[in-house]
Design an enzyme around this catalytic site. Structure first.
Site, mmCIF file in Angstrom:
data_model
loop_
_atom_site.group_PDB
_atom_site.id
_atom_site.type_symbol
_atom_site.label_atom_id
_atom_site.label_comp_id
_atom_site.label_asym_id
_atom_site.label_seq_id
_atom_site.Cartn_x
_atom_site.Cartn_y
_atom_site.Cartn_z
ATOM 1 N N TYR A 133 0.803 -1.214 0.000
ATOM 2 C CA TYR A 133 0.000 0.000 0.000
ATOM 3 C C TYR A 133 0.846 1.279 0.000
ATOM 4 O O TYR A 133 0.307 2.370 -0.204
ATOM 5 C CB TYR A 133 -0.950 0.014 1.189
ATOM 6 C CG TYR A 133 -2.155 -0.897 1.030
ATOM 7 C CD1 TYR A 133 -2.419 -1.538 -0.178
ATOM 8 C CD2 TYR A 133 -3.028 -1.113 2.081
ATOM 9 C CE1 TYR A 133 -3.510 -2.365 -0.321
ATOM 10 C CE2 TYR A 133 -4.127 -1.941 1.945
ATOM 11 C CZ TYR A 133 -4.364 -2.563 0.740
ATOM 12 O OH TYR A 133 -5.463 -3.384 0.603
ATOM 13 N N LYS A 187 4.526 -14.501 2.507
ATOM 14 C CA LYS A 187 4.676 -15.356 1.326
ATOM 15 C C LYS A 187 6.159 -15.449 0.971
ATOM 16 O O LYS A 187 6.596 -15.198 -0.153
ATOM 17 C CB LYS A 187 3.860 -14.824 0.142
ATOM 18 C CG LYS A 187 2.387 -15.156 0.209
ATOM 19 C CD LYS A 187 2.104 -16.653 0.191
ATOM 20 C CE LYS A 187 2.378 -17.276 -1.150
ATOM 21 N NZ LYS A 187 2.060 -18.723 -1.172
ATOM 22 N N ASP A 219 -1.629 -17.845 2.336
ATOM 23 C CA ASP A 219 -2.734 -18.654 1.830
ATOM 24 C C ASP A 219 -3.131 -19.723 2.846
ATOM 25 O O ASP A 219 -4.317 -19.991 3.056
ATOM 26 C CB ASP A 219 -2.386 -19.273 0.474
ATOM 27 C CG ASP A 219 -0.991 -19.882 0.428
ATOM 28 O OD1 ASP A 219 -0.182 -19.623 1.334
ATOM 29 O OD2 ASP A 219 -0.708 -20.622 -0.536
ATOM 30 N N ASP A 243 -4.919 -6.371 5.587
ATOM 31 C CA ASP A 243 -6.197 -5.842 5.137
ATOM 32 C C ASP A 243 -7.129 -6.985 4.738
ATOM 33 O O ASP A 243 -8.307 -7.017 5.108
ATOM 34 C CB ASP A 243 -5.954 -4.907 3.952
ATOM 35 C CG ASP A 243 -7.149 -4.024 3.637
ATOM 36 O OD1 ASP A 243 -8.114 -4.023 4.420
ATOM 37 O OD2 ASP A 243 -7.106 -3.323 2.615
#
Length: 350
Positions: A133, A187, A219, A243
């Site tokens: 972001y 990740k 995930d 988020d």
């Protein structure tokens, strides 16, 4: 205390929270002084700016900031992105680097999973000032392609990880086993930036030998937060992941209207629901005020008003347990926003 009413359902939710906060503070003999700061999409539509001149200085000087949700779908910039949002302006402008999002299944709430109240009680600590972001408004594009950059720094990661471990030291541990635990979500198996985040996390974890540390890929976390949420205590992660996963968590505890949040830095802090402004239900007495009310409780706790904060949280629990506040499948309170607010105020006096 500064108050940003926001857009859509924001003003009515903020009014609900202030009514509850004023009542709770009055019972503790504490005076609560508030002044409004206009900001958001409505202001952008009028002036071309989401904040008034000098707003950041006024907000920095405040003891605390209560913010309603902002944004209107029709108010957009020329690049197609939504205008009048405050996330980047306030989080970076006030350096509120820690986005603290409690996810708690309360008694009296019918959840979408098989878990019982008390078994979902964790906190997402989301880095607030960098990550994907940070590219807000700075990406590049042409007719054929677009690119946004994900940036993770050592300084930013160190301070958010330390915040997460310090926060875990104040909690009772994960519901399943009572172990104080901080889980790094990333990740790192795919992206170098996330591998760096994990590396710094592991370095900081050695400073907290009494708190367990572990890792999970983002995930896999999305799966585990639904199937075994009771194993989690505090989770720390990059901005974009936080988020997404906090909204997923909200879906397991009665919806976005049940979830408060705090944006906290070393000098400033502001508190808000994690959901948007929902202009399609604004003024219809349909919005769930509990996320805003609980955000108000977070603000009071951060300001050192522990008794008032606890009284609000207990009043919310009593109202839900007694059935005076029940949630419809849509997430709206069955008797409306105003009635839900009255129910909480009434239980402050029990």
């Amino acid at each position: 205390m500064k108050v940003i009413p926001g857009d859509g359902i924001g003003p009515e939710l903020v009014q609900s929270a202030l009514e509850v906060m004023q009542s709770a503070c009055s019972l503790q003999g504490v005076e609560l002084h508030t002044t409004e700061e206009p900001a958001g999409a409505g202001l952008y539509r009028e002036t071309g700016e989401a904040l008034s001149p000098g707003a950041l200085d006024r907000l920095r000087a405040a003891d605390g900031i209560l913010k309603g949700p902002v944004g209107l779908p029709e108010v957009r910039k020329t690049d197609g992105t939504e205008a009048g949002l405050l996330g980047g302006l306030l989080r970076i402008g006030l350096d509120t680097f820690a986005n603290v999002r409690p996810i708690q299944l309360r008694r009296g709430v019918e959840a979408a999973t098989r878990f019982e109240p008390g078994s979902i009680d964790y906190v997402i600590v989301r880095e607030n000032t960098e990550g994907l972001y940070l590219s807000r408004g700075a990406g590049v594009r042409n007719h054929h392609a677009a690119s946004d950059q994900l940036l993770i720094t050592r300084a930013g990661t160190e301070r958010i990880v330390r915040y997460a471990f310090d926060y875990a030291s104040q909690r009772k541990g994960a519901p399943r086993d009572g172990v104080s635990r901080v889980t790094c979500v990333d990740k790192s198996n795919v992206l170098r930036s996330f591998a760096f985040f994990r590396e710094v996390f592991d370095e900081i974890a050695t400073e907290y030998p009494d708190i367990e540390s572990d890792h999970i890929y983002a995930d896999a976390a999305a799966h585990a937060l639904v199937t075994q949420p009771d194993r989690f205590d505090v989770l720390v992660m990059e901005n974009f992941l936080g988020d997404i996963l906090s909204d997923l968590g909200a879906g397991t505890v009665g919806g976005l209207g049940m979830c408060p949040s705090g944006n906290i830095g070393h000098r400033s802090a502001y508190f808000e629901p994690i959901h948007g402004s929902a202009p399609h239900i604004a003024g219809k007495d349909l919005a769930n005020p509990l996320s805003q009310i609980l955000s108000g409780a977070q603000l009071l706790r951060h300001a050192g008003q522990l008794a008032a904060a606890s009284s609000i949280e207990n009043a919310v629990d009593r109202a839900l347990t007694a059935g005076s506040i029940t949630l419809l499948p849509t997430g709206s309170p069955a008797r409306g926003t105003a009635a839900a607010t009255r129910s909480v105020v009434e239980r402050l006096h029990e």
